[in-house]
Structure formats: C-alpha cells, structure tokens
Motif scaffolding. Sequence first.
Motif, short mmCIF file in Angstrom:
data_model
loop_
_atom_site.label_atom_id
_atom_site.label_comp_id
_atom_site.label_asym_id
_atom_site.label_seq_id
_atom_site.Cartn_x
_atom_site.Cartn_y
_atom_site.Cartn_z
N ASP A 71 0.83 -1.21 0.00
CA ASP A 71 0.00 0.00 0.00
C ASP A 71 0.86 1.26 0.00
N GLY A 72 1.96 1.24 0.77
CA GLY A 72 2.86 2.39 0.77
C GLY A 72 3.51 2.63 -0.58
N VAL A 73 3.94 1.55 -1.22
CA VAL A 73 4.55 1.66 -2.55
C VAL A 73 3.53 2.18 -3.56
N GLN A 74 2.32 1.63 -3.54
CA GLN A 74 1.31 2.05 -4.50
C GLN A 74 0.93 3.51 -4.31
N LEU A 75 0.85 3.95 -3.07
CA LEU A 75 0.54 5.36 -2.81
C LEU A 75 1.60 6.26 -3.42
N ALA A 76 2.87 5.91 -3.25
CA ALA A 76 3.95 6.71 -3.84
C ALA A 76 3.86 6.74 -5.36
N PHE A 77 3.63 5.59 -5.97
CA PHE A 77 3.56 5.54 -7.43
C PHE A 77 2.36 6.33 -7.96
N ASP A 78 1.24 6.28 -7.25
CA ASP A 78 0.08 7.07 -7.69
C ASP A 78 0.40 8.56 -7.65
N SER A 296 6.46 6.78 13.20
CA SER A 296 5.26 6.94 14.01
C SER A 296 4.28 7.83 13.27
N ALA A 297 3.12 7.28 12.93
CA ALA A 297 2.09 8.09 12.28
C ALA A 297 1.56 9.16 13.22
N GLU A 298 1.56 8.87 14.53
CA GLU A 298 1.08 9.83 15.51
C GLU A 298 2.08 10.93 15.79
N HIS A 299 3.35 10.66 15.56
CA HIS A 299 4.40 11.62 15.87
C HIS A 299 5.43 11.64 14.73
N PRO A 300 5.02 12.05 13.52
CA PRO A 300 5.94 12.03 12.37
C PRO A 300 7.08 13.01 12.56
N VAL A 301 8.21 12.68 11.95
CA VAL A 301 9.42 13.50 12.11
C VAL A 301 9.60 14.48 10.96
N PHE A 312 -2.39 7.81 3.68
CA PHE A 312 -2.43 6.35 3.82
C PHE A 312 -3.70 5.93 4.56
N LYS A 313 -4.03 6.63 5.64
CA LYS A 313 -5.23 6.28 6.39
C LYS A 313 -6.49 6.52 5.58
N ALA A 314 -6.51 7.61 4.79
CA ALA A 314 -7.67 7.89 3.95
C ALA A 314 -7.88 6.78 2.92
N ARG A 315 -6.77 6.21 2.44
CA ARG A 315 -6.86 5.17 1.42
C ARG A 315 -7.20 3.81 2.01
N THR A 316 -6.59 3.45 3.13
CA THR A 316 -6.70 2.08 3.65
C THR A 316 -7.65 1.96 4.83
N GLY A 317 -7.93 3.06 5.51
CA GLY A 317 -8.78 3.02 6.68
C GLY A 317 -8.04 2.73 7.97
N HIS A 322 5.49 1.23 10.24
CA HIS A 322 6.75 1.70 9.64
C HIS A 322 7.02 1.00 8.31
N TRP A 323 6.46 -0.20 8.11
CA TRP A 323 6.67 -0.87 6.82
C TRP A 323 6.03 -0.07 5.68
N GLY A 324 4.85 0.47 5.92
CA GLY A 324 4.22 1.29 4.90
C GLY A 324 5.03 2.53 4.58
N ALA A 325 5.57 3.18 5.63
CA ALA A 325 6.36 4.39 5.43
C ALA A 325 7.67 4.08 4.69
N LEU A 326 8.33 2.98 5.07
CA LEU A 326 9.57 2.61 4.39
C LEU A 326 9.32 2.22 2.93
N GLY A 327 8.21 1.52 2.69
CA GLY A 327 7.86 1.21 1.30
C GLY A 327 7.59 2.46 0.49
N TYR A 328 6.90 3.42 1.10
CA TYR A 328 6.61 4.68 0.44
C TYR A 328 7.89 5.43 0.09
N ASP A 329 8.80 5.56 1.06
CA ASP A 329 10.04 6.28 0.79
C ASP A 329 10.89 5.59 -0.27
N SER A 330 10.97 4.27 -0.21
CA SER A 330 11.74 3.52 -1.21
C SER A 330 11.17 3.77 -2.61
#
Length: 389
Positions: A71-78, A296-301, A312-317, A322-330
């Motif tokens: 989901d993180g990867v797909q969000l980045a590609f979109d 941390s989604a609650e405390h992003p840096v 991400f939350k709007a898309r997936t609910g 951290h796996w989603g965030a790392l996939g997104y950044d990659s």
Amino acid sequence: MRWLIGSIMGQTSKSVGYPMSKRTVGHVALMLGASGLLACGDARPRFGRGADTVFVGVAVSLSRPEPDIHDGVQLAFDELNAKRPARTPALALRRASPSADSPVKVAVAFRDDPQVIAVIGHTESDATIAAAPVYADREHDGRNPIVAVTSATALAVTQVSPWIYRINANVAEQGRTLARFLADSLHLTRTGILYRNDAMGKGFVRAFTKEFGSKGGTVIEHDPFTEQINDFDAYARRLVMRNAPSVVMSGNSPQIRSMMHALRDAKGSVQVLATNGPAASDTGDFSGLRYVKLFSAEHPVSEVGARFASAFKARTGHVPSHWGALGYDSAMMIGLAVQEKGSDRKSIREWFASVGNGRAPFVGATGAISFDANRDPVNKTVLVAQVEP
C-alpha cells in the motif's frame, strides 16, 4: 500519557512533557547524528526513457509478509504518476510470483524480468544477504545488475553488494539509540542483553556495549537465543537474582513477549528495552516496554510523514506501520530517479549514489535520507516508543 521528545546532542539529553493523550503508546524521539508474473530465463533487459510503464519488484518476507508495504509503494507511485514529466514512463509495482519460494528465486526473477528496473526489499537481513549476489549479477560478471532498496538492519546487508541501498537505521544505530536512552533518559548504569544469535544480534551487542560503556554503563551479562529455542525462564531468574534494573533485547516480538512473561513470573521489576515492539492491536503483553520505532504516524518527524500518514489512512482506513512508510520512501526515491535519469538500471544506481553526495538529501515520510560510502543512511531519526504501563 505524556508525549516526550528527547534530544540527544553529544553527551546530553532532555525531555519535555506534552498534554495527556488517550493513545496506548507514547513516544520519545531521539535525534541521532550518526538506517504479476515474473519472467524467468536469461533475457538481457533494455530500458528506454519513453517506455509506457516500468515495474519495481517488491520483495517481502516469504513466511511473515510485512503489512502495509504494498500500500505504501502504491501510494507513492500514484502520486508520482499523477505529475510525471512528459516522455517518462509510468511506475507500477510487481509482486513476487508465488512460485518463487526462496529469496534467491525471487531475486533471479526480478533481475531477469526486462520490465523490472529496481527492487524494494528484501525486508529481512538473511534474505537480503542471500539475494545480494543476484542483484549484483555476479553470475554474468555484473552485466545486468539491479538496485535493491532494503529495510533490513544487519550491518552486512550493505557490505555484500554495491547494488544494495538501505533507507532505515541499521542494527548498530538502533543499539546506540537504546544505549543512549538507557543512560541519558532512564539514568541506569547496569543492564543485561539478550540477543538473537546471528549476525544482526551480534552487531547489536557490539554497538550497544560500546556506546553504553562510553557513558559509564556496565553490561552484566550477554545471553544468546535462537527463534527455534527461546526458553527465557533461566535468564529471567538470573537477572532478577542479580538485581538487574533493566534488560535490552535484540529480537522479534514473539521472543520479547516470552521474555517479558518470564520476568514477571520471576517476580522481577526489570525495565525492558527492545528493537521491536507489539503490533498496534496487541499491547496487552508488552506493558511498560520501550522499543525502537522507525516511523510513528502519531508523531511524524517530517511534514512529508504527516501528509503520508493522512493519505495512507484515507486510502486504507488504518494508520500505517513503519513498513508502509519505508515502502513509500523507497518507491518515491526510485520513482524520482526514473523521472530524472530515465529507467536504465545503472542510471538509477547513479542517482542513489548522489543522494547526499552532490544531491540534496531526500526528505521522506521517515525523515531525511542521504547515503554514506557504505550506502547506509546518515543522521537518520530513530524513535523510542513506550507501551503504556
């Protein structure tokens, strides 16, 4: 519960309290200044800047696929595809084929797929190390290598191939983080270490022990375990008998849970710090645990992290791990490389090599990323979270 932000600058640290929160987990952010179908065969890929679509392989654990990565990867590609420059290809992800039943087979299939221009993964250290020679294409004297952007943590991961880049803090950085937190924030000078008896665990022990010692701390025992044999009762009783105020663990969540149970059975009041924590929905067994958290989604840096968490939350609910965030950044980094340099595999590697080395650091959901000579990120933010007692 308070939100605490600890800032480590050299030998000092401080904490600041924030208003009460109903959330189960509080966080301490520590700034470190220091991590479809697959074509098989031997086809030689040829990539052009004007191709309609290029693919990025996503390699996850074969036994315990990490949540949120795809989901993180797909969000980045979109996001990237929505604003891609003219004459640049669209980006899409490609999952490993179910028939690829080992990390090496996954890597071979991605390497030999003429449409795959980079790989995200693997997520485990042993898998990444096993696949590294394939991504470097040593079988064919390096004629057809491919960049793999990993989130595995063992030090050896980026040492085995110049085609492996890591975007998260490695296990040594995590060890130093916990050592500083134990000494500077908890003001403890004695601890025991339990570690998985492999390259990753041993790397953690070395880094933690050195950093803790530099702050006057003493490690009173080093206890190894394996995932297959992890009876912690004797370790727990000995730590309690020796009045150890804390224990630090390098391992996965099931072993950390078992050790915390063993400590309670031994009637100990030992503070536990670890490299992993519970799933968001499973905190009952981990009361009081402090653990490394890579996002941390609650405390992003970063502002990017806040926007990512919301999208991400709007898309997936649900809130991203951290796996989603790392996939997104990659995926964002690979996509930006393609949009700037084209989809030639060697050009993508050149782009990665320049990040922080002539090119500005990439700022993603997990913070700023630039690479050192070993292709590890430098000055990466690491979080320490606490499960509510």
